[in-house]
Design a protein around this motif. Sequence first.
Motif, mmCIF file in Angstrom:
data_model
loop_
_atom_site.group_PDB
_atom_site.id
_atom_site.type_symbol
_atom_site.label_atom_id
_atom_site.label_comp_id
_atom_site.label_asym_id
_atom_site.label_seq_id
_atom_site.Cartn_x
_atom_site.Cartn_y
_atom_site.Cartn_z
ATOM 1 N N GLU A 111 4.193 -9.274 -9.521
ATOM 2 C CA GLU A 111 3.901 -7.789 -9.890
ATOM 3 C C GLU A 111 2.445 -7.792 -9.991
ATOM 4 O OE1 GLU A 111 5.455 -6.466 -13.207
ATOM 5 O OE2 GLU A 111 7.580 -6.544 -12.783
ATOM 6 N N GLN A 112 1.909 -9.151 -9.485
ATOM 7 C CA GLN A 112 0.363 -9.415 -10.211
ATOM 8 C C GLN A 112 -0.485 -9.214 -8.192
ATOM 9 O OE1 GLN A 112 -0.447 -11.187 -12.946
ATOM 10 N NE2 GLN A 112 -1.008 -9.536 -14.594
ATOM 11 N N ILE A 144 -6.555 2.564 -11.263
ATOM 12 C CA ILE A 144 -5.962 1.271 -10.779
ATOM 13 C C ILE A 144 -6.637 -0.089 -12.283
ATOM 14 C CG2 ILE A 144 -6.256 -0.637 -9.489
ATOM 15 C CD1 ILE A 144 -6.273 0.723 -6.911
ATOM 16 N N ILE A 193 -7.592 -9.391 -11.128
ATOM 17 C CA ILE A 193 -6.354 -8.669 -11.271
ATOM 18 C C ILE A 193 -5.621 -7.994 -10.888
ATOM 19 C CG2 ILE A 193 -4.449 -9.904 -11.890
ATOM 20 C CD1 ILE A 193 -5.639 -12.587 -12.546
ATOM 21 N N LEU A 194 -5.281 -7.119 -10.615
ATOM 22 C CA LEU A 194 -4.578 -6.248 -10.501
ATOM 23 C C LEU A 194 -2.786 -5.704 -9.984
ATOM 24 C CD1 LEU A 194 -5.214 -4.471 -7.409
ATOM 25 C CD2 LEU A 194 -6.388 -6.367 -7.854
ATOM 26 N N ARG A 195 -2.230 -4.773 -10.158
ATOM 27 C CA ARG A 195 -1.290 -4.831 -10.027
ATOM 28 C C ARG A 195 -0.559 -4.892 -8.560
ATOM 29 N NH1 ARG A 195 -0.597 0.737 -13.258
ATOM 30 N NH2 ARG A 195 -2.205 0.948 -11.301
ATOM 31 N N SER A 196 -0.271 -5.042 -8.450
ATOM 32 C CA SER A 196 0.963 -5.405 -6.380
ATOM 33 C C SER A 196 0.964 -4.126 -6.001
ATOM 34 C CB SER A 196 1.804 -6.384 -6.525
ATOM 35 O OG SER A 196 1.753 -7.726 -7.229
ATOM 36 N N GLU A 197 1.497 -3.052 -6.996
ATOM 37 C CA GLU A 197 1.307 -1.827 -6.657
ATOM 38 C C GLU A 197 0.013 -1.131 -5.711
ATOM 39 O OE1 GLU A 197 1.988 1.026 -10.031
ATOM 40 O OE2 GLU A 197 3.473 -0.582 -9.938
ATOM 41 N N ASP A 198 -0.978 -1.333 -6.536
ATOM 42 C CA ASP A 198 -2.526 -1.207 -5.904
ATOM 43 C C ASP A 198 -2.585 -1.886 -4.580
ATOM 44 O OD1 ASP A 198 -1.829 0.669 -7.643
ATOM 45 O OD2 ASP A 198 -2.599 -0.327 -9.691
ATOM 46 N N CYS A 200 -1.097 -12.926 -3.852
ATOM 47 C CA CYS A 200 0.306 -11.670 -4.231
ATOM 48 C C CYS A 200 1.372 -12.748 -4.649
ATOM 49 C CB CYS A 200 0.312 -10.820 -2.851
ATOM 50 S SG CYS A 200 1.270 -9.446 -4.096
ATOM 51 N N SER A 207 -6.838 -5.852 -14.513
ATOM 52 C CA SER A 207 -6.294 -7.184 -15.952
ATOM 53 C C SER A 207 -7.398 -7.878 -16.133
ATOM 54 C CB SER A 207 -5.090 -7.406 -16.164
ATOM 55 O OG SER A 207 -4.940 -8.114 -14.719
#
Length: 87
Positions: free
Chosen positions: A14-15, A42, A62-67, A11, A45
């Motif tokens: 934001e990614q 979700i 690769i996804l958003r950190s929030e997910d 992490c 990217s």
Amino acid sequence: MAKIQLHNILCAGEQALITLRLDGHRAGFLPSIFYAFREEGIPLSFILLSLDPKGGLILNLILRSEDLGWARAALREGLDLPSIGSM
């Protein structure tokens, strides 16, 4: 049922990058994995599929950190995937 194994998490800001290893060495399970992420809304990217030296499938997402929390929980539970014949 085949299983996927959560192999690595990184992490940064934001990614988040997650690396999965797929048991069974069959790319036919990929749609089920992508479907699970889509159903949760979700976005992915970046997607990279590769082979380890023994021919096993490695999937990097690769996804958003929030997910990351959902992804980690789902993948640690094993995210049961249907056999290739029942898809």
